[in-house]
Design a protein around this motif. Structure first.
Motif, PDB file in Angstrom:
ATOM      1  N   CYS A   1       0.845  -1.185   0.000  1.00  0.00           N
ATOM      2  CA  CYS A   1       0.000   0.000   0.000  1.00  0.00           C
ATOM      3  C   CYS A   1       0.888   1.246   0.000  1.00  0.00           C
ATOM      4  CB  CYS A   1      -0.911  -0.014   1.225  1.00  0.00           C
ATOM      5  SG  CYS A   1      -2.091   1.368   1.250  1.00  0.00           S
ATOM      6  N   PHE A   2       0.576   2.163  -0.907  1.00  0.00           N
ATOM      7  CA  PHE A   2       1.367   3.395  -0.983  1.00  0.00           C
ATOM      8  C   PHE A   2       0.437   4.558  -1.298  1.00  0.00           C
ATOM      9  CE2 PHE A   2       3.976   6.422  -3.489  1.00  0.00           C
ATOM     10  CZ  PHE A   2       4.911   6.747  -2.516  1.00  0.00           C
TER      11      PHE A   2
ATOM     12  N   PHE B   1       9.282  -5.559  -8.480  1.00  0.00           N
ATOM     13  CA  PHE B   1      10.151  -4.535  -7.932  1.00  0.00           C
ATOM     14  C   PHE B   1      11.480  -5.192  -7.548  1.00  0.00           C
ATOM     15  CE2 PHE B   1       5.963  -2.762  -7.494  1.00  0.00           C
ATOM     16  CZ  PHE B   1       6.136  -1.406  -7.724  1.00  0.00           C
ATOM     17  N   TYR B   2      12.402  -4.384  -7.067  1.00  0.00           N
ATOM     18  CA  TYR B   2      13.720  -4.897  -6.692  1.00  0.00           C
ATOM     19  C   TYR B   2      13.999  -4.609  -5.227  1.00  0.00           C
ATOM     20  CZ  TYR B   2      14.730  -5.719 -11.609  1.00  0.00           C
ATOM     21  OH  TYR B   2      14.709  -6.191 -12.894  1.00  0.00           O
TER      22      TYR B   2
ATOM     23  N   GLU C   1       7.813   5.839  -9.821  1.00  0.00           N
ATOM     24  CA  GLU C   1       8.302   5.605 -11.191  1.00  0.00           C
ATOM     25  C   GLU C   1       9.719   5.026 -11.166  1.00  0.00           C
ATOM     26  OE1 GLU C   1       8.087   9.306 -13.261  1.00  0.00           O
ATOM     27  OE2 GLU C   1       5.895   9.376 -13.261  1.00  0.00           O
ATOM     28  N   LYS C   2      10.557   5.546 -10.286  1.00  0.00           N
ATOM     29  CA  LYS C   2      11.945   5.072 -10.207  1.00  0.00           C
ATOM     30  C   LYS C   2      12.019   3.687  -9.579  1.00  0.00           C
ATOM     31  CE  LYS C   2      14.179   9.592 -10.347  1.00  0.00           C
ATOM     32  NZ  LYS C   2      13.063  10.321 -10.940  1.00  0.00           N
ATOM     33  N   ALA C   3      11.099   3.385  -8.650  1.00  0.00           N
ATOM     34  CA  ALA C   3      11.058   2.044  -8.059  1.00  0.00           C
ATOM     35  C   ALA C   3      10.649   1.013  -9.114  1.00  0.00           C
ATOM     36  CB  ALA C   3      10.092   2.018  -6.880  1.00  0.00           C
TER      37      ALA C   3
ATOM     38  N   SER D   1      14.489   0.833  -3.878  1.00  0.00           N
ATOM     39  CA  SER D   1      13.717  -0.235  -3.251  1.00  0.00           C
ATOM     40  C   SER D   1      12.400   0.312  -2.710  1.00  0.00           C
ATOM     41  CB  SER D   1      14.523  -0.846  -2.103  1.00  0.00           C
ATOM     42  OG  SER D   1      14.703   0.121  -1.068  1.00  0.00           O
ATOM     43  N   ILE D   2      11.502  -0.584  -2.341  1.00  0.00           N
ATOM     44  CA  ILE D   2      10.230  -0.186  -1.725  1.00  0.00           C
ATOM     45  C   ILE D   2      10.493   0.500  -0.386  1.00  0.00           C
ATOM     46  CG2 ILE D   2       8.063  -1.058  -0.761  1.00  0.00           C
ATOM     47  CD1 ILE D   2       8.180  -3.277  -2.880  1.00  0.00           C
ATOM     48  N   GLU D   3      11.512   0.042   0.325  1.00  0.00           N
ATOM     49  CA  GLU D   3      11.881   0.657   1.604  1.00  0.00           C
ATOM     50  C   GLU D   3      12.210   2.135   1.421  1.00  0.00           C
ATOM     51  OE1 GLU D   3      15.503   0.364   4.915  1.00  0.00           O
ATOM     52  OE2 GLU D   3      15.472  -0.964   3.182  1.00  0.00           O
ATOM     53  N   GLU D   4      12.985   2.464   0.395  1.00  0.00           N
ATOM     54  CA  GLU D   4      13.322   3.860   0.117  1.00  0.00           C
ATOM     55  C   GLU D   4      12.110   4.622  -0.399  1.00  0.00           C
ATOM     56  OE1 GLU D   4      16.604   5.524   0.463  1.00  0.00           O
ATOM     57  OE2 GLU D   4      16.470   3.843   1.855  1.00  0.00           O
TER      58      GLU D   4
END
Length: 507
Positions: free
Chosen positions: A419-420, A429-430, A490-492, A498-501
């Motif tokens: 969720c974002f 994702f990476y 977009e960059k993720a 990463s999702i964390e960032e």
């Protein structure tokens, strides 16, 4: 062993080639992605041998000594190692140079650091005068290792029974090691001498600076010394003097926003405002824009301190001690017939008023303000006493930005659902993995995420008529405004962060 491949070529070889060379010569290939406890084996080889032949010991047991190198070793080197450990088998392991270099520098730093501490302790125990040459070498070691790791800051922190050395790398603080308080105090005194500070002052904060050539590169170091509970803490900000300036095309800005940005910075007058917390890359971005501006224009910058040197700009260094402060300089600059003015920071109501009026009187002005989002800057300026009509007709563009850690090449792909910003996001994702290149953090370097609020005539009218925050935001979103979080998303999706960032942008 004699090889047609010269040492410089070995530094370029990939893993598969080195594995083949190791196999042909009855050696092993070492995967440096494994977390290695090198601290246990620092005394197995002398420093002179490590530096001369670029080798390190990563394992020792009752039967053998294991040596890592990025190239096969000559017979004379093997004989020297064997003479040190006559009853043990010497095992040579080859590894990729780019990975090996990190470990080699770490080993050299740890050995030298302990050597300096031992010599310093000997001087202090004999109540001898401080050896300034020794302390200078000790300081240069700490600075050089930080520059090698591309740290942005160095923290020397006294605790109750010891002192810590920590480096800020890619935005995160990493503990390097700790040492005794007596040596720390001697080092602190030497730092004050180098930075031309008051050695006797212990109750007041002090700021200073100095320059050094390290690793064949010139660096500026800004120093802040602050009294703490157990002594005085020191923080160094590292600035690489001739660092290559970023170009706008290198900042990973989406094409449509980049084209509009390049158009807006060609405006003959108006205010371009950069927003974000300390350390979010505002100064770097401003200097990248200044490099894009026509060289025929007269550019004047007001900075304290000057972080980047620009060849085609007149840079003013503020000096409050000489009564040449921010306000005096800003007023004087307007009489220097500039086309473009860069103001390091809008600090108070008076500087805001001068900046707004300068941007309406035929000057393109670039400056910074500490707010969390682009639109918040409008309301922050109102709270600082600026009139709505001045804000509306001076502002051309507001940029809010952050720096997020960039994933290392060792990243791993995975399908994620999360969720974002009140939306459910699904896709590939990476995530970080960790290797020697990134010090096992999974991240290497940082990149900018940003939101660009381009002020058209309608937004200017809404600001002048004191429209609500939500009203202006809704209009902007309907007309192509992309928020900070969605630029990060977009960059993720591209595998850059990463999702964390990513989630840091929604905090």
């Amino acid at each position: 062993m004699n090889y047609a491949i010269v040492e410089q070529d070995f530094k370029l070889l990939d893993e598969s080639t080195l594995r083949q060379i190791a196999l042909e010569n009855q050696m092993s290939y070492l995967d440096l992605h494994e977390n290695m406890e090198l601290e246990k084996y620092l005394n197995i080889l002398p420093l002179s041998l490590i530096e001369q032949y670029q080798i390190l010991c990563f394992k020792e047991d009752e039967e053998s000594v294991s040596i890592a190198s990025f190239k096969p070793l000559e017979e004379e080197v093997l004989e020297k190692i064997q003479n040190l450990h006559r009853l043990k088998i010497i095992k040579i392991h080859l590894c990729v140079f780019t990975l090996f270099q990190f470990f080699l520098e770490k080993v050299k730093f740890l050995i030298k650091f302990q050597n300096y501490l031992d010599r310093l302790e000997l001087h202090l125990s004999k109540d001898e005068n401080q050896d300034e040459i020794l302390l200078e070498q000790f300081l240069e070691l700490i600075l050089s290792y930080a520059c090698f790791l591309k740290a942005s800051d160095i923290h020397l922190e006294p605790l109750e029974n010891k002192a810590l050395i920590r480096y800020r790398i890619d935005g995160n603080l990493a503990k390097i090691l700790d040492f005794d308080l007596r040596s720390f105090q001697a080092l602190l005194t030497h730092i004050k001498i180098v930075a031309l500070l008051n050695v006797a002052e212990q109750r007041q904060a002090q700021d200073g600076s100095f320059s050094k050539i390290l690793l064949e590169q010139k660096y500026d170091f800004r120093i802040s010394i602050m009294p703490l509970l157990y002594g005085q803490g020191v923080v160094f900000r590292i600035l690489k003097q001739d660092e290559q300036q970023f170009k706008l095309d290198q900042l990973l800005i989406a094409k449509d926003r980049l084209l509009r940005l390049k158009t807006y910075i060609k405006a003959p007058y108006g205010l371009v405002l950069f927003c974000g917390p300390t350390g979010s890359g505002k100064s770097t971005f401003m200097h990248a824009i200044l490099n894009e501006i026509d060289r025929d224009k007269k550019i004047i910058t007001l900075e304290d301190p000057i972080e980047y040197k620009l060849q085609h700009a007149q840079q003013i260094l503020l000096n409050s001690k000489a009564d040449f402060d921010f306000h005096k300089a800003l007023r004087a600059v307007l009489r220097q017939d500039p086309d473009v003015i860069m103001v390091g920071e809008i600090r108070d109501e008076e500087s805001l008023d001068i900046v707004l009026k300068a941007s309406l009187s035929g000057h393109l002005v670039l400056s910074t303000l500490h707010t969390n989002s682009a639109l918040e800057a409008v309301y922050r300026m109102k709270h600082m006493g600026a009139k709505e009509y001045l804000i509306a007709y001076s502002l051309n563009l507001i940029i809010a930005q952050r720096l997020l850690r960039k994933l290392c090449e060792c990243k791993e792909a995975s399908f994620e659902t999360f969720c974002f910003q009140n939306q459910t996001i699904k896709g590939m994702f990476y995530k970080p993995k960790g290797c020697a290149k990134c010090m096992y953090s999974g991240y290497k370097g940082r990149l900018m995420v940003a939101e660009f609020l381009f002020l058209d005539q309608n937004i200017k009218s809404m600001i002048e008529n004191n429209s609500s925050y939500e009203g202006i935001l809704q209009y902007a979103l309907k007309n192509g405004f992309v928020g900070l979080g969605f630029d990060a998303l977009e960059k993720a999706k591209c595998g850059l962060i990463s999702i964390e960032e990513l989630k840091k942008t929604s905090i």
